[in-house]
Design a protein around this motif. Structure first.
Motif: not given
Length: 297
Positions: A253-272
């Motif tokens: 578990d975590a208070d905050r989760i930071f997605p990473m390793h995205n190779f500069g592609e934007k929009g993935l956090p919103k998609k997730f």
């Protein structure tokens, strides 16, 4: 705690005690200016060029209170090797940096990670403590970590003697790609940086399943743990690009989760966030897209 997204898998964490820079590889985004008086801990999870650059070894010129915590696969320049500690096998791989000393502690005593098969998990990371003056650098002479006793002395050396410099414990998980994932404890803060430990679900073949099994085995070792911040791959190249975070939240578990390793592609956090698996923790996913975005926790 302040967290700044640099790029890809690189994040800068700032606390009252120190800076922690994870997987800096000298990409297109420059680091913000740091206070040279405050200790800087540089964590590099493995030697892939999107997670490490030998240029990190020049940072001590600007930031003399630099500490290096490196996976064992990272090549260390000859000039730095005399100041690098080789760690003990896996069941003793928890390192505490306190008062400028590297003290190796059995993980079973900390109960963070229980001893496992050392043949498969031996010597998973190397840590070195450096302090540079204008002319030289030298490890603390009383370091309890194993050092090369034959390392030559340097002239005009300065060791770390300030007992209040830093007090942090570092542990690792074994990556199912290269290197390690880092678990860092500093006071009440708990930080997880996955490096390239992930559910690498490309096509769902036998090899993918094997990698998934290793990922789950490593996560089992932190089952029930709560982290202040967790940095986890969300790789757009994968068919199962969301599985790394989904699996992590099943085990830990975590208070905050930071997605990473995205190779500069934007929009993935919103998609997730649109996925059913994220329904229980949507407000904890940070929208990591723009470099130098900062969060205060």
């Amino acid at each position: 705690m302040k967290i700044t997204y640099i790029e890809h898998s690189c994040f800068l964490v700032e606390t009252a005690e120190c800076y922690m820079l994870f997987d800096y590889y000298c990409g297109d985004v420059q680091l913000p200016e740091l206070d040279p008086v405050k200790p800087l801990l540089l964590f590099n999870s493995h030697a892939h060029p999107d997670h490490f650059s030998k240029e990190i070894f020049t940072l001590h010129e600007r930031y003399p209170r630099s500490f290096f915590v490196l996976s064992a696969d990272i090549p260390v320049p000859a000039a730095v090797q005399p100041f690098t500690c080789s760690m003990l096998p896996h069941e003793h791989r928890l390192i505490q940096l306190a008062g400028g000393r590297a003290a190796v502690v059995p993980t079973s005593a900390d109960k963070l990670v229980q001893p496992v098969d050392t043949k498969q998990q031996e010597a998973v990371f190397r840590a070195g403590i450096l302090r540079a003056s204008e002319t030289s650098m030298k490890p603390h002479p009383t370091s309890e970590a194993r050092m090369d006793d034959k390392a030559p002395d340097a002239p005009n050396v300065h060791s770390i003697t300030d007992a209040s410099i830093i007090d942090v414990s570092i542990d690792t998980l074994r990556s199912n790609d290269e290197g390690v994932a880092f678990i860092v404890r500093l006071g009440d803060l708990r930080i997880y940086h996955a490096g390239d430990l992930n559910n690498w679900w490309w096509d769902g073949d036998v090899e993918d399943q094997k990698l998934a099994d290793i990922y789950h085995e490593e996560l089992e070792r932190i089952r029930g743990r709560h982290f202040t911040a967790a940095f986890i791959p969300l790789d757009p190249r994968l068919n199962g690009w969301w599985k790394g975070i989904e699996d992590f939240m099943h085990y830990a578990d975590a208070d905050r989760i930071f997605p990473m390793h995205n190779f500069g592609e934007k929009g993935l956090p919103k998609k997730f966030l649109a996925l059913d698996c994220a329904a229980g923790y949507k407000n904890r996913i940070c929208d990591v897209e723009e470099p130098l975005t900062r969060w205060k926790l």
